[in-house]
Design an enzyme around this catalytic site. Structure first.
Site, PDB file in Angstrom:
ATOM      1  CD  GLU A   1       2.687 -15.944  38.085  1.00 33.64           C
ATOM      2  OE1 GLU A   1       3.708 -17.016  37.604  1.00 33.64           O
ATOM      3  OE2 GLU A   1       2.446 -15.097  37.158  1.00 33.64           O
TER       4      GLU A   1
ATOM      5  CG  HIS B   1       5.326 -19.511  33.665  1.00 33.13           C
ATOM      6  ND1 HIS B   1       4.615 -20.209  35.027  1.00 33.13           N
ATOM      7  CD2 HIS B   1       5.559 -18.263  34.025  1.00 33.13           C
ATOM      8  CE1 HIS B   1       4.198 -19.022  35.742  1.00 33.13           C
ATOM      9  NE2 HIS B   1       4.719 -18.013  35.128  1.00 33.13           N
ATOM     10  CD  GLU B   2       7.120 -15.588  31.874  1.00 34.24           C
ATOM     11  OE1 GLU B   2       6.199 -14.837  31.855  1.00 34.24           O
ATOM     12  OE2 GLU B   2       7.505 -16.007  33.094  1.00 34.24           O
TER      13      GLU B   2
ATOM     14  CG  HIS C   1       2.045 -15.686  32.187  1.00 33.54           C
ATOM     15  ND1 HIS C   1       0.760 -15.487  33.005  1.00 33.54           N
ATOM     16  CD2 HIS C   1       3.022 -15.781  33.090  1.00 33.54           C
ATOM     17  CE1 HIS C   1       1.542 -15.686  34.374  1.00 33.54           C
ATOM     18  NE2 HIS C   1       2.676 -15.945  34.288  1.00 33.54           N
TER      19      HIS C   1
END
EC number: 3.4.24.-
Length: 288
Positions: free
Chosen positions: A219, A140-141, A144
């Protein structure tokens, strides 16, 4: 990155042109308006760009995150290896990997350059998540970073700051003129500055709503990216774990929006969508 910067600079320029046209229709002095537009652009973008450039330094200082240079144990080795594998799959440079001491389950990514970013995880995450769940959070990071979310958010904030500065002073001037009539000697009275201050708070609140709406949207994209890098079931399991252990984030304000868990707030001002919505979106996706 450069396409994104160009797009947002063009957007900001369009906002300034629109403001100039509107002010001309309202009879605002063009010379004064030009000065206001320049000042608004400098201050509007200046703060957000400086914040972006200092984001890694401030994140490390604010959380006490310690960058892993040489892994001291199997967990740190696993962290480095997982981030390296995911960064390669995402097509970005290897980020710095750090651990910070906090009981919450959380992680964040920041940095002005997608090829020189920082990914940090809390000790609470390492102690309370399985490797599969932690892998999904790291994905997930990394998503980003690969999506350029930190850069995009900074540029968006610059556009919003510029708009707030211009609009507050223009509307403040119109209101002050209407209230004061033909003030002797011209110029602005003390009331003008009070009005501008109040308007900046009001318009700034609206700008925050817009920024948080975009943050919630990204997100969902990062969750999708994490599912692509680690697997959908792992990403769902990680969000389910967050839901069971969800509490108030202890991340500093300037990087809270980049954490995996987010913070509790009214929905309009939430940087992250409710975990139930994120889980439902992943379950409905086609990612394997």
């Amino acid at each position: 990155m450069f396409t994104r910067i160009g797009l947002f600079l063009m957007t900001n320029f369009a906002v300034l042109i629109l403001a100039s046209i509107v002010m001309s229709l309202l009879g605002v002095n063009s010379a004064q308006m030009s000065g206001l537009l320049v000042m608004a652009a400098i201050f509007g973008f200046g703060g957000s760009i400086i914040s972006l450039l200092l984001s890694k330094f401030m994140a490390k200082r604010g959380t006490g995150a310690v960058v892993i240079t040489e892994p001291r144990n199997a967990t740190e080795r696993w962290l480095l290896d997982t981030v390296a594998r995911q960064a390669k799959a995402a097509g970005i440079g290897m980020p710095e990997v750090a651990v910070y001491d906090a009981p919450e389950i959380n992680a964040f990514a920041t940095g002005a350059n997608r090829n020189n970013a920082l990914v940090a995880v809390s000790t609470g995450l390492l102690h309370n998540m399985s490797e599969d769940e932690a892998e999904a959070v790291l994905g997930h990071e990394i998503a980003h970073v690969a999506n350029g979310d930190m850069i995009t958010m900074a540029l968006l904030q610059g556009v919003l700051n510029t708009f707030v500065i211009v609009l507050a002073r223009v509307v403040g001037g119109v209101i002050d003129s209407a209230l004061s009539g033909n003030r002797e000697g011209g110029g602005r009275g003390f009331a003008y500055y009070i009005i501008v201050f109040v308007l900046e708070m009001v318009f700034g609140l609206g700008a925050t709503v817009i920024a948080m709406w975009f943050s919630r949207h990204r997100e969902f994209r990062a969750d999708h990216g994490g599912a692509s890098l680690a697997g959908r079931q792992k990403m769902i399991a990680a969000l389910e774990r967050l839901k069971l252990n969800h509490g108030q984030s202890t991340l500093p304000t300037q990087i809270a929006a980049f954490g995996i868990a987010g913070a509790t707030a009214r929905k309009l001002f939430m940087s992250h969508p409710p975990l139930e919505e994120r889980i439902a979106a992943l379950k409905a996706s086609t990612v394997a």
